[in-house]
Write a protein that holds these residues in place. Structure first.
Motif, mmCIF file in Angstrom:
data_model
loop_
_atom_site.group_PDB
_atom_site.id
_atom_site.type_symbol
_atom_site.label_atom_id
_atom_site.label_comp_id
_atom_site.label_asym_id
_atom_site.label_seq_id
_atom_site.Cartn_x
_atom_site.Cartn_y
_atom_site.Cartn_z
ATOM 1 N N LYS A 138 0.821 -1.214 0.000
ATOM 2 C CA LYS A 138 0.000 0.000 0.000
ATOM 3 C C LYS A 138 0.853 1.262 0.000
ATOM 4 O O LYS A 138 0.524 2.233 -0.667
ATOM 5 C CB LYS A 138 -0.964 -0.014 1.186
ATOM 6 N N VAL A 139 1.967 1.263 0.737
ATOM 7 C CA VAL A 139 2.863 2.417 0.732
ATOM 8 C C VAL A 139 3.485 2.567 -0.660
ATOM 9 O O VAL A 139 3.562 3.679 -1.201
ATOM 10 C CB VAL A 139 3.955 2.296 1.824
ATOM 11 N N GLU A 141 2.220 1.580 -3.487
ATOM 12 C CA GLU A 141 1.159 2.038 -4.386
ATOM 13 C C GLU A 141 0.915 3.538 -4.211
ATOM 14 O O GLU A 141 0.724 4.274 -5.184
ATOM 15 C CB GLU A 141 -0.126 1.254 -4.109
ATOM 16 N N ASN A 142 0.948 4.009 -2.963
ATOM 17 C CA ASN A 142 0.777 5.431 -2.688
ATOM 18 C C ASN A 142 1.890 6.237 -3.355
ATOM 19 O O ASN A 142 1.645 7.270 -3.985
ATOM 20 C CB ASN A 142 0.758 5.658 -1.172
ATOM 21 N N ASN A 145 1.396 6.240 -7.216
ATOM 22 C CA ASN A 145 0.328 7.157 -7.630
ATOM 23 C C ASN A 145 0.775 8.617 -7.535
ATOM 24 O O ASN A 145 0.459 9.434 -8.404
ATOM 25 C CB ASN A 145 -0.931 6.928 -6.802
ATOM 26 N N PHE A 146 1.515 8.962 -6.477
ATOM 27 C CA PHE A 146 2.016 10.328 -6.327
ATOM 28 C C PHE A 146 2.985 10.656 -7.465
ATOM 29 O O PHE A 146 2.882 11.709 -8.107
ATOM 30 C CB PHE A 146 2.712 10.469 -4.967
ATOM 31 N N TRP A 168 7.245 13.444 -1.871
ATOM 32 C CA TRP A 168 6.280 12.422 -1.454
ATOM 33 C C TRP A 168 6.435 12.102 0.027
ATOM 34 O O TRP A 168 5.455 12.055 0.766
ATOM 35 C CB TRP A 168 6.459 11.144 -2.277
ATOM 36 N N PHE A 172 3.743 12.552 2.928
ATOM 37 C CA PHE A 172 3.325 11.356 3.654
ATOM 38 C C PHE A 172 3.451 11.575 5.166
ATOM 39 O O PHE A 172 2.529 11.278 5.929
ATOM 40 C CB PHE A 172 4.208 10.179 3.200
ATOM 41 N N ARG A 175 0.846 14.202 6.470
ATOM 42 C CA ARG A 175 -0.507 13.631 6.535
ATOM 43 C C ARG A 175 -0.644 12.699 7.734
ATOM 44 O O ARG A 175 -1.660 12.684 8.424
ATOM 45 C CB ARG A 175 -0.809 12.886 5.239
ATOM 46 N N TYR A 182 -4.757 7.859 9.333
ATOM 47 C CA TYR A 182 -4.224 7.702 7.980
ATOM 48 C C TYR A 182 -3.357 6.444 7.856
ATOM 49 O O TYR A 182 -3.552 5.633 6.946
ATOM 50 C CB TYR A 182 -3.432 8.951 7.599
ATOM 51 N N PHE A 186 -3.353 1.926 5.969
ATOM 52 C CA PHE A 186 -2.338 1.155 5.247
ATOM 53 C C PHE A 186 -2.169 -0.233 5.828
ATOM 54 O O PHE A 186 -1.719 -1.133 5.158
ATOM 55 C CB PHE A 186 -0.986 1.890 5.295
#
Length: 188
Positions: A138-139, A141-142, A145-146, A168, A172, A175, A182, A186
């Motif tokens: 998931k990290v 993928e994040n 995407n960024f 990024w 991250f 957030r 948040y 994940f």
């Protein structure tokens, strides 16, 4: 030797609750414990009792089996890790029809415990490893995407700004500080 507890579902149970198959193997028939609702039991706490000494190179491994399916390894305890709460990811019941004689017991889900060499086991806690793997995916993928939102194309190559990883990571971290929930997203 050992005991188990199903969190929020049972009192501690010792080895006498299990059927001993041989010197190093025990089975708990889930039909006698919860009937057909075995898959509602999502965790097991297994622990070594004080009067039991397990050799340092051995572990008590925990397996689960849905009706008609093979056993699935869940985790283990050792003398240096004498207790553990393990997830029970019950597999779907086997697809093959297994007939039983009219006077035989129906197929049931089982929890198996066995003494095994630590070196032969994949991990002491399979669920924890899967959570870490999901977190990493998931990290990643994040990050992807960024980076994709800043990409340019140069022929067959994607081009990103040199400071993209710093940007990024800063976003991250900010957030995560602003929203404690948040990071929990994940880990699911």
């Amino acid at each position: 030797m050992f005991g188990v507890v199903f969190p929020n579902r049972s009192f501690p149970m010792d080895i006498s609750t299990f059927t001993q198959i041989d010197t190093f193997h025990w089975i708990l028939d889930m039909n006698t414990f919860v009937g057909e609702a075995y898959d509602s039991i999502r965790e097991i706490c297994i622990f070594l009792l004080n009067n039991f000494t397990l050799p340092p190179e051995k572990a008590l491994a925990v397996y689960i089996q849905s009706p008609g399916s093979p056993f699935l390894y869940c985790g283990a305890v050792t003398i240096t890790r004498p207790s553990a709460v393990l997830s029970l990811p019950w597999p779907e019941p086997g697809g093959q029809l297994q007939l039983t004689a009219p006077d035989s017991a129906p197929l049931s889900a089982k929890i198996g415990v066995s003494v095994e060499d630590i070196s032969s086991l994949p991990s002491l806690d399979v669920a924890a490893e899967k959570k870490i793997e999901r977190l990493a995916m998931k990290v990643g993928e994040n990050l992807f995407n960024f980076m994709q939102s800043f990409c340019g194309v140069d022929g067959s190559k994607l081009v990103v700004p040199m400071d993209i990883l710093d940007r990024w990571f800063k976003k991250f971290q900010e957030r995560a500080k602003r929203d404690p929930e948040y990071l929990k997203g994940f880990a699911l």
